[in-house]
Motif scaffolding. Structure first.
Motif, short mmCIF file in Angstrom:
data_model
loop_
_atom_site.label_atom_id
_atom_site.label_comp_id
_atom_site.label_asym_id
_atom_site.label_seq_id
_atom_site.Cartn_x
_atom_site.Cartn_y
_atom_site.Cartn_z
N ALA A 1 0.84 -1.21 0.00
CA ALA A 1 0.00 0.00 0.00
C ALA A 1 0.87 1.25 0.00
CB ALA A 1 -0.93 0.01 1.21
N SER A 2 0.25 2.36 -0.41
CA SER A 2 0.92 3.64 -0.47
C SER A 2 -0.05 4.71 0.01
CB SER A 2 1.35 3.91 -1.92
OG SER A 2 2.01 5.12 -2.03
N LYS A 3 0.47 5.67 0.82
CA LYS A 3 -0.38 6.74 1.34
C LYS A 3 0.42 8.03 1.43
CE LYS A 3 -3.36 3.78 4.11
NZ LYS A 3 -3.98 3.55 5.42
N GLU A 4 -0.29 9.16 1.44
CA GLU A 4 0.35 10.46 1.61
C GLU A 4 0.68 10.67 3.09
OE1 GLU A 4 -1.26 13.72 -1.34
OE2 GLU A 4 -2.92 12.71 -0.28
N PHE A 5 1.81 11.36 3.35
CA PHE A 5 2.22 11.61 4.72
C PHE A 5 2.64 13.06 4.91
CE2 PHE A 5 6.34 10.61 2.82
CZ PHE A 5 7.16 11.57 3.38
N ARG A 6 2.78 13.44 6.18
CA ARG A 6 3.28 14.77 6.54
C ARG A 6 4.16 14.64 7.79
NH1 ARG A 6 0.04 20.38 6.67
NH2 ARG A 6 1.02 20.43 4.61
#
Length: 170
Positions: free
Chosen positions: A140-145
């Motif tokens: 899986a891949s997700k946006e991060f901060r």
């Protein structure tokens, strides 16, 4: 004229409840300030590099962009946004990233370790949540901060270097 004519008959005030209330209010204010300050601090501000987590090689951080804003107190907040991809076989529930800020002469004036938060929403503002709230499954891949406050003023404002130093998996 306005007060009692006989000072002996005037009521005496009991100042103990007032003093206790003031002490409790001062203690509550002190706790709010101390705990609020600690919550906004990074996990670690260390001059030495931490070793990479063994599972870190399975995580890919890409599309990293830097931005800045000003908080309500007038302080500067720096953000690193990007995408995290789990190339391993475990579900990731937490990540800490150590980021190194350099100056113009190549020195390392500051190194900070902060938790990686996922971006949950972009509108009306960017909202983040801890990785444990939405674990990263294999492939899986997700946006991060990553969020930084209190960066040294001698930082050269160029893209800092970072590495994953802690990973929680299940």
């Amino acid at each position: 004229m306005f007060g009692p004519s006989n000072p002996v008959t005037a009521e005496k005030r009991n100042w103990v409840p007032v003093a206790v209330a003031i002490a409790i209010a001062a203690l509550a204010l002190l706790l709010v300030v101390v705990l609020g300050h600690r919550a906004s601090q990074p996990l670690l501000a260390s001059p030495t590099a931490a070793p990479a987590d063994p599972y870190a090689g399975m995580l890919e951080l890409s599309d990293i962009q830097m931005s800045e804003s000003t908080n309500f107190a007038g302080g500067k907040v720096t953000y690193l946004d990007g995408r995290i991809t789990n190339r391993g076989l475990r579900t990731v529930t937490g990540v800490a990233v150590q980021v190194t800020f350099t100056n113009d002469i190549g020195e390392l004036p500051q190194r900070m370790t902060v938790p990686l938060n996922l971006i949950r929403a972009h509108r009306p503002y960017i909202d983040t949540e801890h990785l444990s709230a939405a674990p990263l499954a294999p492939s899986a891949s997700k946006e991060f901060r990553l969020i930084f406050e209190g960066i040294t003023p001698i930082w050269n404002q160029k893209m800092p270097q970072g590495q994953v130093v802690h990973v929680d998996t299940r």
